[in-house]
Design a protein around this motif. Structure first.
Motif, PDB file in Angstrom:
ATOM      1  N   MET A   1      -3.148 -25.073 -31.203  1.00 43.96           N
ATOM      2  CA  MET A   1      -3.527 -23.682 -31.319  1.00 43.96           C
ATOM      3  C   MET A   1      -2.487 -22.969 -32.176  1.00 43.96           C
ATOM      4  O   MET A   1      -1.302 -23.200 -32.059  1.00 43.96           O
ATOM      5  N   ALA A   2      -2.940 -22.074 -33.007  1.00 45.25           N
ATOM      6  CA  ALA A   2      -2.055 -21.328 -33.909  1.00 45.25           C
ATOM      7  C   ALA A   2      -1.188 -20.347 -33.120  1.00 45.25           C
ATOM      8  O   ALA A   2      -1.562 -19.874 -32.053  1.00 45.25           O
ATOM      9  N   GLU A   3      -0.028 -20.063 -33.669  1.00 44.48           N
ATOM     10  CA  GLU A   3       0.864 -19.075 -33.067  1.00 44.48           C
ATOM     11  C   GLU A   3       0.235 -17.692 -33.210  1.00 44.48           C
ATOM     12  O   GLU A   3      -0.336 -17.367 -34.251  1.00 44.48           O
ATOM     13  N   PRO A   4       0.328 -16.852 -32.170  1.00 46.60           N
ATOM     14  CA  PRO A   4      -0.232 -15.509 -32.293  1.00 46.60           C
ATOM     15  C   PRO A   4       0.513 -14.688 -33.339  1.00 46.60           C
ATOM     16  O   PRO A   4       1.721 -14.816 -33.486  1.00 46.60           O
ATOM     17  N   ILE A   5      -0.231 -13.876 -34.039  1.00 43.62           N
ATOM     18  CA  ILE A   5       0.364 -12.976 -35.025  1.00 43.62           C
ATOM     19  C   ILE A   5       0.833 -11.729 -34.279  1.00 43.62           C
ATOM     20  O   ILE A   5       0.063 -11.129 -33.531  1.00 43.62           O
ATOM     21  N   PRO A   6       2.110 -11.355 -34.444  1.00 41.14           N
ATOM     22  CA  PRO A   6       2.594 -10.170 -33.731  1.00 41.14           C
ATOM     23  C   PRO A   6       1.796  -8.932 -34.131  1.00 41.14           C
ATOM     24  O   PRO A   6       1.465  -8.747 -35.297  1.00 41.14           O
ATOM     25  N   CYS A   7       1.506  -8.126 -33.152  1.00 42.35           N
ATOM     26  CA  CYS A   7       0.731  -6.912 -33.381  1.00 42.35           C
ATOM     27  C   CYS A   7       1.670  -5.713 -33.284  1.00 42.35           C
ATOM     28  O   CYS A   7       2.385  -5.557 -32.299  1.00 42.35           O
ATOM     29  N   GLU A   8       1.671  -4.901 -34.309  1.00 39.51           N
ATOM     30  CA  GLU A   8       2.569  -3.751 -34.318  1.00 39.51           C
ATOM     31  C   GLU A   8       2.065  -2.616 -33.447  1.00 39.51           C
ATOM     32  O   GLU A   8       2.836  -1.837 -32.934  1.00 39.51           O
ATOM     33  N   GLN A   9       0.764  -2.526 -33.302  1.00 39.98           N
ATOM     34  CA  GLN A   9       0.200  -1.453 -32.499  1.00 39.98           C
ATOM     35  C   GLN A   9      -0.837  -2.028 -31.558  1.00 39.98           C
ATOM     36  O   GLN A   9      -1.644  -2.870 -31.945  1.00 39.98           O
ATOM     37  N   THR A  10      -0.811  -1.579 -30.339  1.00 36.66           N
ATOM     38  CA  THR A  10      -1.821  -1.979 -29.367  1.00 36.66           C
ATOM     39  C   THR A  10      -2.308  -0.753 -28.620  1.00 36.66           C
ATOM     40  O   THR A  10      -1.687   0.317 -28.677  1.00 36.66           O
ATOM     41  N   ARG A  11      -3.383  -0.933 -27.905  1.00 39.56           N
ATOM     42  CA  ARG A  11      -3.951   0.148 -27.099  1.00 39.56           C
ATOM     43  C   ARG A  11      -4.326  -0.443 -25.750  1.00 39.56           C
ATOM     44  O   ARG A  11      -4.956  -1.494 -25.685  1.00 39.56           O
ATOM     45  N   GLU A  12      -3.943   0.197 -24.696  1.00 39.44           N
ATOM     46  CA  GLU A  12      -4.332  -0.262 -23.363  1.00 39.44           C
ATOM     47  C   GLU A  12      -5.730   0.249 -23.062  1.00 39.44           C
ATOM     48  O   GLU A  12      -6.041   1.419 -23.281  1.00 39.44           O
ATOM     49  N   VAL A  13      -6.575  -0.648 -22.579  1.00 37.93           N
ATOM     50  CA  VAL A  13      -7.953  -0.300 -22.244  1.00 37.93           C
ATOM     51  C   VAL A  13      -8.210  -0.731 -20.802  1.00 37.93           C
ATOM     52  O   VAL A  13      -7.874  -1.852 -20.414  1.00 37.93           O
ATOM     53  N   THR A  14      -8.787   0.135 -20.007  1.00 40.30           N
ATOM     54  CA  THR A  14      -9.133  -0.194 -18.629  1.00 40.30           C
ATOM     55  C   THR A  14     -10.629  -0.494 -18.569  1.00 40.30           C
ATOM     56  O   THR A  14     -11.437   0.286 -19.062  1.00 40.30           O
ATOM     57  N   VAL A  15     -10.953  -1.648 -17.981  1.00 43.69           N
ATOM     58  CA  VAL A  15     -12.348  -2.084 -17.926  1.00 43.69           C
ATOM     59  C   VAL A  15     -12.664  -2.579 -16.522  1.00 43.69           C
ATOM     60  O   VAL A  15     -11.868  -3.288 -15.915  1.00 43.69           O
ATOM     61  N   GLU A  16     -13.816  -2.213 -16.010  1.00 41.85           N
ATOM     62  CA  GLU A  16     -14.298  -2.773 -14.748  1.00 41.85           C
ATOM     63  C   GLU A  16     -15.185  -3.954 -15.089  1.00 41.85           C
ATOM     64  O   GLU A  16     -16.079  -3.842 -15.930  1.00 41.85           O
ATOM     65  N   VAL A  17     -14.924  -5.091 -14.446  1.00 41.00           N
ATOM     66  CA  VAL A  17     -15.700  -6.296 -14.727  1.00 41.00           C
ATOM     67  C   VAL A  17     -16.473  -6.719 -13.493  1.00 41.00           C
ATOM     68  O   VAL A  17     -16.117  -6.381 -12.359  1.00 41.00           O
ATOM     69  N   GLY A  18     -17.541  -7.475 -13.719  1.00 39.19           N
ATOM     70  CA  GLY A  18     -18.348  -7.995 -12.632  1.00 39.19           C
ATOM     71  C   GLY A  18     -17.553  -8.945 -11.754  1.00 39.19           C
ATOM     72  O   GLY A  18     -16.579  -9.560 -12.187  1.00 39.19           O
TER      73      GLY A  18
END
Length: 98
Positions: A1-18
């Motif tokens: 598996m490839a190494e993850p590319i660092p992300c400079e910006q992220t956003r937290e998202v809240t989700v309700e799942v089944g």
């Protein structure tokens, strides 16, 4: 598996799942109004088309499948027959690997 590319910006998202139930399976809820379809190009590329609500609905299904209480190899199918996808969409089987 490839190494993850660092992300400079992220956003937290809240989700309700089944929730997974051993008798009923995985509860699947979709947004009220959405558009979502799957297709395969002549070159073999899988194309997922959806409006924002449809893509969020799909993401919610994937997150629910990834929960720790869902048993290994559990799977479900989404298709236009059950009105989860736009008419004419290819059906898709989504499964969890060990």
């Amino acid at each position: 598996m490839a190494e993850p590319i660092p992300c400079e910006q992220t956003r937290e998202v809240t989700v309700e799942v089944g929730v997974y139930d051993p008798v009923r399976g995985l509860a699947r809820t979709w947004p009220q109004d959405y558009s979502l379809s799957f297709d395969v190009t002549p070159h073999g590329d899988v194309v997922i088309r959806g409006d924002k609500a449809g893509l969020r609905g799909l993401a919610t299904q994937l997150l629910a499948l990834a929960e720790s209480d869902v048993p290994p190899r559990f799977h479900f199918r989404i298709d236009d027959f059950m009105l989860e996808l736009d008419r004419g969409s290819m059906p898709v089987r989504i499964e969890q690997r060990d």
